[in-house]
Design a protein around this motif. Sequence first.
Motif, PDB file in Angstrom:
ATOM      1  N   SER A   1      -3.874 -88.779-113.684  1.00 38.84           N
ATOM      2  CA  SER A   1      -3.240 -89.232-114.930  1.00 38.84           C
ATOM      3  C   SER A   1      -2.915 -90.720-114.865  1.00 38.84           C
ATOM      4  CB  SER A   1      -1.964 -88.432-115.181  1.00 38.84           C
ATOM      5  OG  SER A   1      -2.254 -87.052-115.293  1.00 38.84           O
ATOM      6  N   LEU A   2      -2.431 -91.167-113.715  1.00 38.62           N
ATOM      7  CA  LEU A   2      -2.134 -92.591-113.555  1.00 38.62           C
ATOM      8  C   LEU A   2      -3.403 -93.434-113.641  1.00 38.62           C
ATOM      9  CD1 LEU A   2       0.477 -92.389-110.651  1.00 38.62           C
ATOM     10  CD2 LEU A   2       0.943 -92.831-113.055  1.00 38.62           C
ATOM     11  N   VAL A   3      -4.481 -92.961-113.013  1.00 41.66           N
ATOM     12  CA  VAL A   3      -5.743 -93.709-113.033  1.00 41.66           C
ATOM     13  C   VAL A   3      -6.296 -93.783-114.451  1.00 41.66           C
ATOM     14  CG1 VAL A   3      -8.121 -93.712-112.217  1.00 41.66           C
ATOM     15  CG2 VAL A   3      -6.269 -93.183-110.630  1.00 41.66           C
ATOM     16  N   ASN A   4      -6.241 -92.690-115.195  1.00 41.58           N
ATOM     17  CA  ASN A   4      -6.741 -92.697-116.579  1.00 41.58           C
ATOM     18  C   ASN A   4      -5.938 -93.648-117.458  1.00 41.58           C
ATOM     19  OD1 ASN A   4      -8.677 -90.788-115.966  1.00 41.58           O
ATOM     20  ND2 ASN A   4      -7.397 -89.063-116.567  1.00 41.58           N
ATOM     21  N   LEU A   5      -4.633 -93.696-117.256  1.00 38.30           N
ATOM     22  CA  LEU A   5      -3.799 -94.599-118.054  1.00 38.30           C
ATOM     23  C   LEU A   5      -4.106 -96.057-117.726  1.00 38.30           C
ATOM     24  CD1 LEU A   5      -1.601 -94.772-120.145  1.00 38.30           C
ATOM     25  CD2 LEU A   5       0.102 -94.556-118.345  1.00 38.30           C
ATOM     26  N   ILE A   6      -4.366 -96.355-116.460  1.00 38.19           N
ATOM     27  CA  ILE A   6      -4.736 -97.725-116.083  1.00 38.19           C
ATOM     28  C   ILE A   6      -6.072 -98.110-116.729  1.00 38.19           C
ATOM     29  CG2 ILE A   6      -5.437 -99.177-114.145  1.00 38.19           C
ATOM     30  CD1 ILE A   6      -3.379 -97.722-112.444  1.00 38.19           C
ATOM     31  N   GLU A   7      -7.020 -97.181-116.765  1.00 32.54           N
ATOM     32  CA  GLU A   7      -8.313 -97.473-117.389  1.00 32.54           C
ATOM     33  C   GLU A   7      -8.163 -97.735-118.887  1.00 32.54           C
ATOM     34  OE1 GLU A   7     -10.863 -94.245-116.510  1.00 32.54           O
ATOM     35  OE2 GLU A   7     -11.180 -94.825-114.403  1.00 32.54           O
ATOM     36  N   LEU A   8      -7.303 -96.987-119.558  1.00 31.87           N
ATOM     37  CA  LEU A   8      -7.082 -97.221-120.987  1.00 31.87           C
ATOM     38  C   LEU A   8      -6.493 -98.600-121.246  1.00 31.87           C
ATOM     39  CD1 LEU A   8      -5.678 -93.737-122.068  1.00 31.87           C
ATOM     40  CD2 LEU A   8      -7.939 -94.674-122.550  1.00 31.87           C
ATOM     41  N   LEU A   9      -5.560 -99.016-120.395  1.00 33.86           N
ATOM     42  CA  LEU A   9      -4.981-100.349-120.556  1.00 33.86           C
ATOM     43  C   LEU A   9      -6.009-101.436-120.267  1.00 33.86           C
ATOM     44  CD1 LEU A   9      -1.489 -99.735-118.929  1.00 33.86           C
ATOM     45  CD2 LEU A   9      -1.947-100.224-121.330  1.00 33.86           C
ATOM     46  N   MET A  10      -6.870-101.222-119.291  1.00 29.56           N
ATOM     47  CA  MET A  10      -7.910-102.206-118.994  1.00 29.56           C
ATOM     48  C   MET A  10      -8.900-102.319-120.154  1.00 29.56           C
ATOM     49  SD  MET A  10      -7.040-103.514-116.170  1.00 29.56           S
ATOM     50  CE  MET A  10      -8.490-104.474-115.838  1.00 29.56           C
ATOM     51  N   ASN A  11      -9.164-101.221-120.836  1.00 31.51           N
ATOM     52  CA  ASN A  11     -10.026-101.277-122.025  1.00 31.51           C
ATOM     53  C   ASN A  11      -9.405-102.148-123.114  1.00 31.51           C
ATOM     54  OD1 ASN A  11     -11.945 -99.604-120.866  1.00 31.51           O
ATOM     55  ND2 ASN A  11     -11.040 -97.739-121.717  1.00 31.51           N
ATOM     56  N   GLN A  12      -8.079-102.076-123.267  1.00 28.96           N
ATOM     57  CA  GLN A  12      -7.413-102.939-124.246  1.00 28.96           C
ATOM     58  C   GLN A  12      -7.523-104.406-123.844  1.00 28.96           C
ATOM     59  OE1 GLN A  12      -6.507-101.497-127.024  1.00 28.96           O
ATOM     60  NE2 GLN A  12      -7.084 -99.548-126.084  1.00 28.96           N
ATOM     61  N   LEU A  13      -7.488-104.677-122.545  1.00 24.96           N
ATOM     62  CA  LEU A  13      -7.683-106.057-122.080  1.00 24.96           C
ATOM     63  C   LEU A  13      -9.076-106.566-122.436  1.00 24.96           C
ATOM     64  CD1 LEU A  13      -6.000-106.392-118.558  1.00 24.96           C
ATOM     65  CD2 LEU A  13      -5.410-107.597-120.659  1.00 24.96           C
ATOM     66  N   LEU A  14     -10.075-105.717-122.292  1.00 24.72           N
ATOM     67  CA  LEU A  14     -11.436-106.114-122.655  1.00 24.72           C
ATOM     68  C   LEU A  14     -11.541-106.401-124.152  1.00 24.72           C
ATOM     69  CD1 LEU A  14     -13.517-103.599-120.490  1.00 24.72           C
ATOM     70  CD2 LEU A  14     -13.110-106.036-120.051  1.00 24.72           C
ATOM     71  N   ARG A  15     -10.884-105.604-124.960  1.00 27.01           N
ATOM     72  CA  ARG A  15     -10.890-105.862-126.401  1.00 27.01           C
ATOM     73  C   ARG A  15     -10.210-107.180-126.739  1.00 27.01           C
ATOM     74  NH1 ARG A  15      -8.557-100.841-129.578  1.00 27.01           N
ATOM     75  NH2 ARG A  15      -9.027-102.281-131.297  1.00 27.01           N
ATOM     76  N   LEU A  16      -9.138-107.500-126.030  1.00 31.32           N
ATOM     77  CA  LEU A  16      -8.458-108.771-126.268  1.00 31.32           C
ATOM     78  C   LEU A  16      -9.310-109.957-125.826  1.00 31.32           C
ATOM     79  CD1 LEU A  16      -4.842-107.814-125.156  1.00 31.32           C
ATOM     80  CD2 LEU A  16      -5.569-108.394-127.471  1.00 31.32           C
ATOM     81  N   ASP A  17     -10.065-109.795-124.744  1.00 29.60           N
ATOM     82  CA  ASP A  17     -10.925-110.885-124.288  1.00 29.60           C
ATOM     83  C   ASP A  17     -12.028-111.191-125.293  1.00 29.60           C
ATOM     84  OD1 ASP A  17      -9.454-111.186-121.988  1.00 29.60           O
ATOM     85  OD2 ASP A  17     -10.739-109.888-120.776  1.00 29.60           O
ATOM     86  N   ALA A  18     -12.435-110.191-126.063  1.00 25.61           N
ATOM     87  CA  ALA A  18     -13.502-110.406-127.043  1.00 25.61           C
ATOM     88  C   ALA A  18     -13.022-111.106-128.306  1.00 25.61           C
ATOM     89  CB  ALA A  18     -14.143-109.065-127.417  1.00 25.61           C
ATOM     90  N   ILE A  19     -11.717-111.258-128.491  1.00 19.24           N
ATOM     91  CA  ILE A  19     -11.173-111.897-129.690  1.00 19.24           C
ATOM     92  C   ILE A  19     -11.089-113.400-129.450  1.00 19.24           C
ATOM     93  CG2 ILE A  19      -9.153-112.089-131.185  1.00 19.24           C
ATOM     94  CD1 ILE A  19      -8.573-109.162-130.610  1.00 19.24           C
ATOM     95  N   MET A  20     -11.661-114.162-130.371  1.00 21.23           N
ATOM     96  CA  MET A  20     -11.636-115.626-130.297  1.00 21.23           C
ATOM     97  C   MET A  20     -10.850-116.158-131.485  1.00 21.23           C
ATOM     98  SD  MET A  20     -13.351-116.022-127.547  1.00 21.23           S
ATOM     99  CE  MET A  20     -13.551-117.806-127.580  1.00 21.23           C
ATOM    100  N   GLY A  21     -10.044-117.176-131.213  1.00 26.58           N
ATOM    101  CA  GLY A  21      -9.256-117.773-132.288  1.00 26.58           C
ATOM    102  C   GLY A  21      -8.395-118.903-131.770  1.00 26.58           C
ATOM    103  N   ASP A  22      -7.844-119.649-132.686  1.00 27.54           N
ATOM    104  CA  ASP A  22      -6.973-120.783-132.364  1.00 27.54           C
ATOM    105  C   ASP A  22      -5.643-120.609-133.083  1.00 27.54           C
ATOM    106  OD1 ASP A  22      -9.019-121.942-130.878  1.00 27.54           O
ATOM    107  OD2 ASP A  22      -9.823-123.015-132.625  1.00 27.54           O
ATOM    108  N   GLY A  23      -4.675-121.398-132.615  1.00 26.74           N
ATOM    109  CA  GLY A  23      -3.386-121.415-133.290  1.00 26.74           C
ATOM    110  C   GLY A  23      -2.614-120.130-133.098  1.00 26.74           C
TER     111      GLY A  23
END
Length: 307
Positions: A172-194
Motif C-alpha cells: 500500500s505504501l509503495v502504490n501510494l508513492i507511485e501515485l504521487l510520482m505520477n503527479q510529479l510527472l504531470r507537473l513536469d509536463a506543464i510549461m508556463g511563466d509568472g
Amino acid sequence: MMKMKTGSSPTSVSGGGGSSGNEWEYRPGGMVVQRRTDQNSELPRVIRVRVKYASVYHEININSQSTFGELKKMLSDQVGLHHEDMKVLYKDKERDSKMFLDLCGVKDRSKLVVKEDPISQEKRLLEKRKNAAVEKASKSISDISLEVDRLAGQVSAFETVINKGGKVEEKSLVNLIELLMNQLLRLDAIMGDGDVKLKRKMQVQRVQKYVEALDVLKVKNSAKKVEMINKSVRHKPKTQTQFKQRDLLSFVDEEEEEEPRNSNASSSGGTPGIGTNKWEMFDSASAAKAAETVKPVPPRYKWEFFD
C-alpha cells in the motif's frame, strides 16, 4: 451705438450694421465681451462622422470628446472586424486608440477611413493563444492539486496508524508513492511563466514532501515488522527441539543394538557371504508332462454356416 475709447476695441458690436472678424455681445453691467460659440463651449456635444471601410460609408453618431478606441468599438458591429484589428485614419494619419476626437480636430461631418491591421490581428491571435495556454495550464494544476489533496488524506491515515504502533502493508505504501510520482510527472509536463510557474513550483514541493514522509513511514513499518519477527522467535516453545533430540538419541541406541546382532549371526552361520537359498531343478521330461496335461480350450465364438 456705444463708442469705445481705446483704438484696439472693436468698431462694431452685434446688432450693428458693420461686421468684424469676431462677434461681441453686451453683458449685464454694460460690459462688452466676445460672443461664445459652440467650439469654445465646455459642454460635450454629439457629432456625426462618416467612416469609410472598403467602398462602403458608415455614419456614426458619437460624442465629440470620445476616443478613437470608442469609435472602433462602435464600428466593430457594422464593419465586422474586431476593434483591435482596425486602424483609423484621419487626414491621412493613423490615430491612436487613446487619442480624443476633439483634440485631433474631428468635427461634425468629418470623414475618417478604417482599414484592417494585419499586424494587430496577428498580435491579438498570439495573445489569445497565450491566454488559452495559461488557462489550460492553470486548470491542469488545479486538477493535480485536488488529486494531491486526496492522496494526502491517505498519507495522514498511514502516518496515524504507524505512529500508534500499528502495521501497514508495504504494498500500500509503495502504490501510494507511485501515485504521487505520477503527479510529479504531470507537473513536469506543464510549461508556463509568472503565476503558472509559481503554482507549479508550490505543488511540486508539496508532492515531494509527501513522498519523503512516505519513505520515512516505510522504514518505520519495516523496522516494526523485523521487531515482531524477533519477538516471535524469542517466545517460540522449545518442545519441538526437545522431541528432536530425544528421537535422535533413540535412533542412535537402536543402531548400536543392531550391530552386535548382525555380528553374532555372521559368526554362527559359517562362512560369510554364502547365500542359503534353495534352487529347484526341472528336467525336460517333467516339462513335457506339464505340456501334455494342458488341454486346448475350445473357441467361444459361434460360427454361422452358409450353404
